[in-house]
Structures are given as structure tokens and as C-alpha cells.
Design an enzyme around this catalytic site. Structure first.
Site, mmCIF file in Angstrom:
data_model
loop_
_atom_site.group_PDB
_atom_site.id
_atom_site.type_symbol
_atom_site.label_atom_id
_atom_site.label_comp_id
_atom_site.label_asym_id
_atom_site.label_seq_id
_atom_site.Cartn_x
_atom_site.Cartn_y
_atom_site.Cartn_z
ATOM 1 C CB SER A 22 6.266 -4.512 -8.596
ATOM 2 O OG SER A 22 6.216 -3.579 -7.530
ATOM 3 C CG HIS A 47 3.191 -7.311 -7.039
ATOM 4 N ND1 HIS A 47 2.719 -8.453 -6.424
ATOM 5 C CD2 HIS A 47 4.141 -6.801 -6.204
ATOM 6 C CE1 HIS A 47 3.353 -8.633 -5.281
ATOM 7 N NE2 HIS A 47 4.223 -7.648 -5.120
ATOM 8 C CG ASP A 49 5.459 -4.384 -3.947
ATOM 9 O OD1 ASP A 49 5.225 -5.483 -3.404
ATOM 10 O OD2 ASP A 49 6.056 -4.260 -5.036
ATOM 11 C CG MET A 51 6.379 -1.618 1.271
ATOM 12 S SD MET A 51 8.109 -1.438 0.804
ATOM 13 C CE MET A 51 8.162 -2.472 -0.666
ATOM 14 C CG HIS A 80 3.461 -8.133 -1.301
ATOM 15 N ND1 HIS A 80 4.776 -8.102 -1.761
ATOM 16 C CD2 HIS A 80 3.510 -8.731 -0.080
ATOM 17 C CE1 HIS A 80 5.565 -8.658 -0.859
ATOM 18 N NE2 HIS A 80 4.830 -9.037 0.180
ATOM 19 C CG MET A 82 5.502 -6.299 2.220
ATOM 20 S SD MET A 82 6.599 -5.694 0.912
ATOM 21 C CE MET A 82 5.377 -5.074 -0.248
ATOM 22 C CG MET A 151 8.330 -12.284 0.311
ATOM 23 S SD MET A 151 7.772 -11.189 -1.011
ATOM 24 C CE MET A 151 9.174 -10.067 -1.182
ATOM 25 C CG ASP A 189 7.497 -9.754 -4.830
ATOM 26 O OD1 ASP A 189 8.181 -9.099 -5.637
ATOM 27 O OD2 ASP A 189 6.749 -9.240 -3.978
HETATM 28 C C1 DX5 Z 1 9.868 -5.987 -2.379
HETATM 29 C C2 DX5 Z 1 8.575 -5.965 -3.165
HETATM 30 C C3 DX5 Z 1 8.745 -6.417 -4.575
HETATM 31 C C4 DX5 Z 1 9.619 -5.510 -5.408
HETATM 32 C C5 DX5 Z 1 9.990 -6.204 -6.692
HETATM 33 O O1 DX5 Z 1 9.613 -5.627 -1.093
HETATM 34 O O2 DX5 Z 1 7.637 -6.805 -2.547
HETATM 35 O O3 DX5 Z 1 7.484 -6.601 -5.195
HETATM 36 O O4 DX5 Z 1 8.989 -4.287 -5.696
HETATM 37 O O5 DX5 Z 1 10.944 -5.436 -7.353
HETATM 38 P P1 DX5 Z 1 12.143 -6.108 -8.193
HETATM 39 O O6 DX5 Z 1 11.489 -6.949 -9.240
HETATM 40 O O7 DX5 Z 1 12.883 -4.922 -8.743
HETATM 41 O O8 DX5 Z 1 12.935 -6.920 -7.223
HETATM 42 ZN ZN ZN Z 2 5.775 -7.399 -3.695
#
Ligand code: DX5
Ligand code: ZN
Length: 230
Positions: A22, A47, A49, A51, A80, A82, A151, A189
Site C-alpha cells: 500500500s 494498492h 488507498d 480516502m 481502494h 474509501m 477488511m 487488507d
Molecule cells: C486502511 C487501508 C490499508 C492500510 C494497510 O484503511 O485500507 O490499505 O493502508 O496498512 P497496514 O498494512 O499498515 O495495515
Molecule cells: Zn486499502
């Protein structure tokens, strides 16, 4: 579409999982270098993320950054989302170069429509759910996805602790997939480290996301290898 087509270079040994570092845990002052380093270290996907500060209590990045780093690597991009109202942004993420686009069942106002939008854009549709959302909420969508993301932390931040209770969702999803002759990949994840990766692999995950474990390690290749096969 078989999920193996998503990562043609992956290790197909029995029990080996594909690894998706990620980007959120990378050093953002050296993004291009970090991406090239995890690719050279054997990562299968990147990956991403995304947000929005509404669905989750954090804001990260959007299509502009994804478009910017698209030219740095050949790795498939695993976005991903969010974010609330993902339908408004799916076209922008597709255009920016995401290969898999995963939406949260909690945020979509019309899941079938959104998965079809992703498919129509020529991308792989994925769906995900928070740790406290039951797998039954996805039952109508298993035939429409290329990826199911389970998740194992509440989304928002990297570096949180793995929630082992979600592994029963992985096992149940795998059973449904295999019984129904479906081919979606199962990804996990949150909180994946050398120890928890063993439990995830044993439960049957195909792809493991790792933020802090990979990017916090000294030797990315050794860490990815250890996560992949134990
Ligand atoms: C959480 C994210 C994950 C996160 C994973 O909201 O969707 O992808 O960055 O990080 P680690 O592996 O450190 O939990
Ligand atoms: Zn993620």
C-alpha cells in the site's frame, strides 16, 4: 475473468499469495523511487488507498496522484476507494490508470450500477466491506466482481492491528466462490505482518495488502518473499 489474469507474473506455487504493497506507507518525498523499489522487490500489485475524510476519518490522495505515478511502473493498480458516492469518481479513477477499482458496500447507493460502471470502463470491479459488515451484505454481487476485499481493520489508517475474526469471512467467501464456480480473487487488507500473513494464507486469501510491514522494512524483497510464502 480469472483473477490470475490480474497479476500474470504472480507466484503460482501452492499456498503462495500475491502481494500488494500500500502506497500510503511509502515515503512520499520519494514516491517514484519507492514504487520502483517495491516492483523490483517482487510486488504483484500497487494498492492505492483513496480516502475522502467523510466515509473514513482521513484524507489521502485522488486521481491526480494516481495518474502521476502510473508511468513509473508496470504493476497493476489496485485502487481502494474509501469514499462516499463512488459513482461520481469511478470515471476519473479509471482514466487515471487504476486497473482494479474497489468500492465499499457501505458507501454505494447502487452497488450493481457502480460495479457495472467499473466494468464498462474496461476495469476490474472489486467490492469490500468493513470488519463489522456481514458477508451476507455482498451475496447479490459475487457474480459481478473480479475481487472481494476483506477488511481486517477499520479503514482509515495504516499500522493498525489485524482483526483475526474476519478470517471466517475469507473462508465463507472462498466456499461460495468455489461451489458456485466463480473466479473472483480474495484480498485481505489491514494489519498484515509476517505472523498474521500465515493465518490469512491458511484461510485462503489470494492477495495480501501490506502497508507498514513492507514499507517499514529494510529489505523489501525479503519482506515480500516472507509474506508471500511464509
Ligand atoms: C486502511 C487501508 C490499508 C492500510 C494497510 O484503511 O485500507 O490499505 O493502508 O496498512 P497496514 O498494512 O499498515 O495495515
Ligand atoms: Zn486499502
Amino acid at each position: 475473468m480469472s483473477w490470475s489474469q490480474l497479476a500474470p507474473t504472480r507466484d503460482t506455487r501452492d499456498g503462495a499469495a500475491a502481494i500488494a504493497p500500500s502506497l500510503l506507507s511509502a515515503d512520499f518525498s520519494r514516491l517514484a523511487e519507492e514504487i520502483r523499489d517495491v516492483e523490483a522487490a517482487g510486488a504483484d500489485f500497487l494498492h492505492l488507498d483513496v480516502m475522502d475524510g467523510h466515509f473514513v476519518p482521513n484524507i489521502t490522495f485522488g486521481p491526480v496522484l494516481i495518474e502521476g505515478v502510473r508511468e513509473v511502473t508496470e504493476m497493476p493498480f489496485d485502487a481502494h476507494l474509501m469514499i462516499e458516492n463512488p459513482d461520481k469518481y469511478i470515471p476519473a479513477f479509471a482514466k487515471a490508470g487504476a486497473d482494479i477499482i474497489t468500492i465499499h458496500v457501505e458507501t454505494s447507493t447502487d452497488v450493481k450500477r457502480d460495479l457495472q460502471m467499473i466494468r464498462d470502463a474496461g476495469k476490474h470491479p472489486g467490492i469490500t466491506l468493513n470488519p463489522d459488515t456481514p458477508l451476507e451484505s455482498l451475496i447479490d454481487y459475487f457474480g459481478d466482481i473480479d475481487l472481494l476485499l476483506v477488511m481486517s481493520v477499520f479503514p482509515g489508517f495504516s499500522g493498525q492491528s489485524f482483526m483475526p475474526e474476519v478470517l471466517s469471512k475469507v473462508q465463507a467467501a472462498k466456499k461460495i466462490r468455489d461451489e458456485d464456480g466463480l473466479e473472483f480473487a480474495i484480498e485481505i487488507d489491514g494489519g498484515i505482518d509476517i505472523d498474521t500473513s500465515k493465518h490469512a494464507r491458511a484461510a485462503g486469501v489470494d492477495i495480501m495488502v501490506s502497508g507498514s510491514t513492507v514499507f517499514g522494512s529494510k529489505d523489501y524483497a525479503e519482506t515480500i518473499r516472507a509474506l508471500r510464502v511464509g
